[in-house]
Write an enzyme that holds these catalytic residues in place. Sequence first.
Site, short mmCIF file in Angstrom:
data_model
loop_
_atom_site.label_atom_id
_atom_site.label_comp_id
_atom_site.label_asym_id
_atom_site.label_seq_id
_atom_site.Cartn_x
_atom_site.Cartn_y
_atom_site.Cartn_z
CE1 TYR A 64 81.82 -36.77 -48.42
CE2 TYR A 64 84.15 -36.58 -48.03
CZ TYR A 64 83.18 -35.90 -48.99
OH TYR A 64 83.19 -35.05 -49.55
CB CYS A 65 79.54 -42.76 -48.30
SG CYS A 65 78.51 -43.42 -46.74
NE ARG A 66 72.12 -41.51 -48.64
CZ ARG A 66 71.29 -41.94 -47.58
NH1 ARG A 66 71.15 -41.12 -46.67
NH2 ARG A 66 71.10 -43.02 -47.63
CG PHE A 93 78.30 -34.67 -47.57
CD1 PHE A 93 79.37 -33.81 -47.32
CD2 PHE A 93 77.02 -34.04 -47.94
CE1 PHE A 93 79.69 -32.52 -47.76
CE2 PHE A 93 77.47 -32.67 -48.43
CZ PHE A 93 78.50 -32.14 -48.48
#
Length: 102
Positions: A64-66, A93
Site C-alpha cells: 500500500y501507499c497513500r 492508506f
Amino acid sequence: MDLQQKQWAEQLAEDPAAVILDVRTDAEVEEGMIPNAKQMDIYNSAAFIENVKQLDTSKNYYVYCRSGGRSAQACAILRSLGVENAYNLMGGFENWEGDKTV
C-alpha cells in the site's frame, strides 16, 4: 493484483505467508501505518530495488501507499523481480478503515 480494501484485509487476515509493505515516504509514515507493515520507500528507487531483491519470493506481499498509485507500481516491480504474489491496496492508506499505528 488490485484488491478493494475489504478483499485485501480479508485475504491478508487468512494468509499465513503474508507480508505487508508500505511504500510511502518517511514523512507519510509518520502519519501512521497499517500494523506490522515494513516500510520500503519506492521514491528511493535504488534502495527499493535492492530491498525487493532480498525478499522471500515464497511469501505473499500486500502493498500500500497513500492512494494506490505507487503501490500498483511497486507490485509491478515486485513481479518483475520474481515475486509472484503481490496485492495492491486500492485507495491506499488514506481510505484505510482498519487498524493503524501512529
